[in-house]
Design a protein around this motif. Sequence first.
Motif, PDB file in Angstrom:
ATOM      1  N   UNK A 147      30.097 -17.524 -22.627  1.00 40.02           N
ATOM      2  CA  UNK A 147      29.684 -16.563 -23.397  1.00 40.02           C
ATOM      3  C   UNK A 147      29.807 -17.224 -25.147  1.00 40.02           C
ATOM      4  N   UNK A 148      30.829 -17.880 -25.068  1.00 33.88           N
ATOM      5  CA  UNK A 148      30.862 -18.653 -26.671  1.00 33.88           C
ATOM      6  C   UNK A 148      29.898 -19.421 -26.958  1.00 33.88           C
ATOM      7  N   UNK A 149      29.438 -20.155 -25.767  1.00 33.46           N
ATOM      8  CA  UNK A 149      28.191 -20.945 -26.037  1.00 33.46           C
ATOM      9  C   UNK A 149      26.848 -20.258 -26.013  1.00 33.46           C
ATOM     10  N   UNK A 150      26.596 -19.350 -25.352  1.00 36.49           N
ATOM     11  CA  UNK A 150      25.418 -18.747 -25.410  1.00 36.49           C
ATOM     12  C   UNK A 150      25.078 -17.649 -26.714  1.00 36.49           C
ATOM     13  N   UNK A 151      26.218 -17.334 -26.995  1.00 30.50           N
ATOM     14  CA  UNK A 151      26.273 -16.487 -28.323  1.00 30.50           C
ATOM     15  C   UNK A 151      26.287 -17.005 -29.685  1.00 30.50           C
ATOM     16  N   UNK A 175      31.285 -17.966 -11.797  1.00 33.43           N
ATOM     17  CA  UNK A 175      32.136 -16.995 -10.799  1.00 33.43           C
ATOM     18  C   UNK A 175      31.257 -15.828 -10.271  1.00 33.43           C
ATOM     19  N   UNK A 176      29.812 -15.890 -10.516  1.00 33.09           N
ATOM     20  CA  UNK A 176      29.023 -14.688 -10.264  1.00 33.09           C
ATOM     21  C   UNK A 176      28.934 -13.645 -11.054  1.00 33.09           C
ATOM     22  N   UNK A 177      29.733 -13.602 -12.344  1.00 31.88           N
ATOM     23  CA  UNK A 177      29.595 -12.600 -13.155  1.00 31.88           C
ATOM     24  C   UNK A 177      28.419 -12.787 -14.231  1.00 31.88           C
ATOM     25  N   UNK A 178      27.980 -11.467 -14.880  1.00 30.73           N
ATOM     26  CA  UNK A 178      26.837 -11.548 -15.863  1.00 30.73           C
ATOM     27  C   UNK A 178      27.108 -10.772 -16.991  1.00 30.73           C
ATOM     28  N   UNK A 179      26.721 -11.167 -18.148  1.00 32.25           N
ATOM     29  CA  UNK A 179      26.665 -10.472 -19.239  1.00 32.25           C
ATOM     30  C   UNK A 179      25.366 -10.361 -19.937  1.00 32.25           C
ATOM     31  N   UNK A 206      27.236  -9.175 -26.912  1.00 34.53           N
ATOM     32  CA  UNK A 206      27.232  -8.771 -25.782  1.00 34.53           C
ATOM     33  C   UNK A 206      27.173  -7.242 -25.550  1.00 34.53           C
ATOM     34  N   UNK A 207      26.186  -6.634 -24.826  1.00 39.84           N
ATOM     35  CA  UNK A 207      25.906  -5.325 -24.927  1.00 39.84           C
ATOM     36  C   UNK A 207      26.551  -4.585 -23.658  1.00 39.84           C
ATOM     37  N   UNK A 208      26.916  -5.363 -22.537  1.00 39.78           N
ATOM     38  CA  UNK A 208      27.727  -5.092 -21.341  1.00 39.78           C
ATOM     39  C   UNK A 208      27.816  -6.273 -20.630  1.00 39.78           C
ATOM     40  N   UNK A 209      28.555  -6.002 -19.597  1.00 34.04           N
ATOM     41  CA  UNK A 209      29.117  -7.009 -18.555  1.00 34.04           C
ATOM     42  C   UNK A 209      29.314  -6.672 -17.360  1.00 34.04           C
ATOM     43  N   UNK A 214      18.955  -9.434 -22.835  1.00 35.85           N
ATOM     44  CA  UNK A 214      18.557 -10.450 -21.661  1.00 35.85           C
ATOM     45  C   UNK A 214      20.068 -10.758 -20.922  1.00 35.85           C
ATOM     46  N   UNK A 215      19.841 -10.474 -19.389  1.00 31.40           N
ATOM     47  CA  UNK A 215      20.846 -10.887 -18.667  1.00 31.40           C
ATOM     48  C   UNK A 215      21.419 -12.365 -18.559  1.00 31.40           C
ATOM     49  N   UNK A 216      22.532 -12.691 -18.947  1.00 34.81           N
ATOM     50  CA  UNK A 216      22.895 -14.370 -18.561  1.00 34.81           C
ATOM     51  C   UNK A 216      23.810 -14.273 -17.424  1.00 34.81           C
ATOM     52  N   UNK A 217      23.810 -15.365 -16.635  1.00 38.39           N
ATOM     53  CA  UNK A 217      24.878 -15.475 -15.485  1.00 38.39           C
ATOM     54  C   UNK A 217      25.892 -16.332 -16.171  1.00 38.39           C
TER      55      UNK A 217
END
Length: 150
Positions: free
Chosen positions: A118-122, A10-14, A93-96, A4-7
Amino acid sequence: MAIHRHQLPGGAWADLRDASEVSERLRRPVRAIQMKLAQNPAFAGVVKDAQDKGVKQMDDIDESDALKMAQDMGDEAFALMDDLNDRLILSRVAGWSFDFPVTLDTLQDLPGPAYDKLKEVCADGALDNGPDFSPSTEAESPTAPSTASA
């Protein structure tokens, strides 16, 4: 495998794996850190105090209590918590969208707001299948409540 892609800020994603699909290779270091934390008396004291106060999640703690907890944990437990957060992120995280690979070392190159997100969602659900350190009701268990009188 579900990704699943998470925003991120700063416009980045993971792209994140579901917590249930994290490989054993990535889970073992997390469990090892959990065990070290469980054996750390300062950390155990902070956890017990939080449980005694009825704290169920970090959102239940105000900023001054969180600061006191961090101070009471001490440097060793605090460093273990940082390592645990890094390992949880790495496991999910599989990619970003950043221009460097996803590695334990490159996590520290992330912008602060992206790392915090990332710390929060992971962390969400990541420890659900980890060791259970609560007392056992089994009489043979070393964590069973004592029936002997003092």
